[in-house]
Enzyme design. Sequence first.
Site, PDB file in Angstrom:
ATOM      1  N   ASN A   8     -23.638 -16.211  -8.123  1.00 56.20           N
ATOM      2  CA  ASN A   8     -24.306 -15.241  -9.001  1.00 56.20           C
ATOM      3  C   ASN A   8     -24.248 -15.810 -10.420  1.00 56.20           C
ATOM      4  OD1 ASN A   8     -25.214 -13.122 -10.506  1.00 56.20           O
ATOM      5  ND2 ASN A   8     -23.523 -11.723 -10.017  1.00 56.20           N
ATOM      6  N   LYS A  10     -25.629 -14.690 -12.973  1.00 53.84           N
ATOM      7  CA  LYS A  10     -25.738 -13.641 -14.008  1.00 53.84           C
ATOM      8  C   LYS A  10     -26.746 -14.085 -15.071  1.00 53.84           C
ATOM      9  CE  LYS A  10     -21.115 -12.146 -12.817  1.00 53.84           C
ATOM     10  NZ  LYS A  10     -19.888 -11.478 -13.200  1.00 53.84           N
ATOM     11  N   HIS A  91     -24.427  -4.437  -8.250  1.00 55.11           N
ATOM     12  CA  HIS A  91     -23.305  -5.143  -8.882  1.00 55.11           C
ATOM     13  C   HIS A  91     -22.664  -4.205  -9.901  1.00 55.11           C
ATOM     14  CE1 HIS A  91     -21.074  -8.014 -11.301  1.00 55.11           C
ATOM     15  NE2 HIS A  91     -21.160  -8.846 -10.282  1.00 55.11           N
ATOM     16  N   GLU A  93     -21.762  -4.637 -12.804  1.00 55.81           N
ATOM     17  CA  GLU A  93     -22.359  -4.720 -14.150  1.00 55.81           C
ATOM     18  C   GLU A  93     -23.624  -3.883 -14.226  1.00 55.81           C
ATOM     19  OE1 GLU A  93     -22.360  -9.008 -14.290  1.00 55.81           O
ATOM     20  OE2 GLU A  93     -20.170  -8.951 -14.361  1.00 55.81           O
ATOM     21  N   GLU A 160     -15.972  -6.371  -4.835  1.00 57.42           N
ATOM     22  CA  GLU A 160     -15.675  -6.988  -6.122  1.00 57.42           C
ATOM     23  C   GLU A 160     -14.862  -6.012  -6.971  1.00 57.42           C
ATOM     24  OE1 GLU A 160     -18.637 -10.372  -7.173  1.00 57.42           O
ATOM     25  OE2 GLU A 160     -19.300  -8.516  -8.076  1.00 57.42           O
ATOM     26  N   GLY A 166     -14.528 -11.956 -13.873  1.00 60.26           N
ATOM     27  CA  GLY A 166     -14.590 -12.673 -15.151  1.00 60.26           C
ATOM     28  C   GLY A 166     -13.296 -12.598 -15.948  1.00 60.26           C
ATOM     29  N   SER A 205     -13.301 -13.744  -9.847  1.00 55.81           N
ATOM     30  CA  SER A 205     -12.518 -14.924 -10.235  1.00 55.81           C
ATOM     31  C   SER A 205     -12.210 -15.856  -9.060  1.00 55.81           C
ATOM     32  CB  SER A 205     -11.231 -14.500 -10.954  1.00 55.81           C
ATOM     33  OG  SER A 205     -11.544 -13.792 -12.139  1.00 55.81           O
TER      34      SER A 205
END
Length: 247
Positions: A8, A10, A91, A93, A160, A166, A205
């Site tokens: 991904n 992003k 996701h 985000e 996730e 991150g 991560s």
Amino acid sequence: MPGLVIANWKLHGSLALVAEFGQQWRALPPLSDVEVVVCPPTPYLGAIREAFEGMRLGAQDCADQREGAFTGEVAVQMLGEFGCRYVIIGHSERRSLYGETDAQVARKARLASAEGLHPVVCVGESLEQREAGQEVKVVSEQLLGSLAQVPCERLVIAYEPIWAIGTGRTATPEQAEAMHGVIRRCMQEHFGAVGAAIPIIYGGSVKPENASELFGCENIDGALVGGASLEAKSFWQIASAASAGRA
Ligand code: 13P
């Protein structure tokens, strides 16, 4: 079932990165027993299709409508025309920054599935929710809401945990495996016996250093990789660990 490793990207990348990544990727040994997918920002799909060998294409999101006056959106059939086989949906985000709801996620997943794409439906708890001991409840509820009337064929689930995205703070293999086991049971209850075969991949991560340990867990079928997928060598190492885990 082969391992599944999805990049991904992003909101990262450029035509220069596509060219460089493609060149480095082609110089690395081919992998077997692993399905490798790259989800770049939409404008790079065409260039990647030409530059990357042995990789499937995916998108990071899709519209929850097929067509109409929806400025800025990209529909599943358009992604299909550009060769996408997978689409990441829900996701964290998108859920937290753009207010996506479980109902929207389910609509997108239904459209993707009807178009013959694999919807990669993401779920995961926040640090606060984990610290309050609510992670199983949160993830189970998210799953049921996000999968309303979504068929199980082609479905992929990505766990996730938000606190591991991150941050460099990976879930331990024990933490990840425990939640993957919960998700597996949830899928069996929801879809019946066939639900047990739905791939469940881990994201947060994932790096070459921790990939083998994660892939050694019974219920971890692959990974959704952010930062480490922007560099061909480290992404190859992760995909290679998934392939070895299946051998
Ligand atoms: P990182 O691998 O950068 O933690 O990102 C994980 C992720 O959000 C993949 O979708």
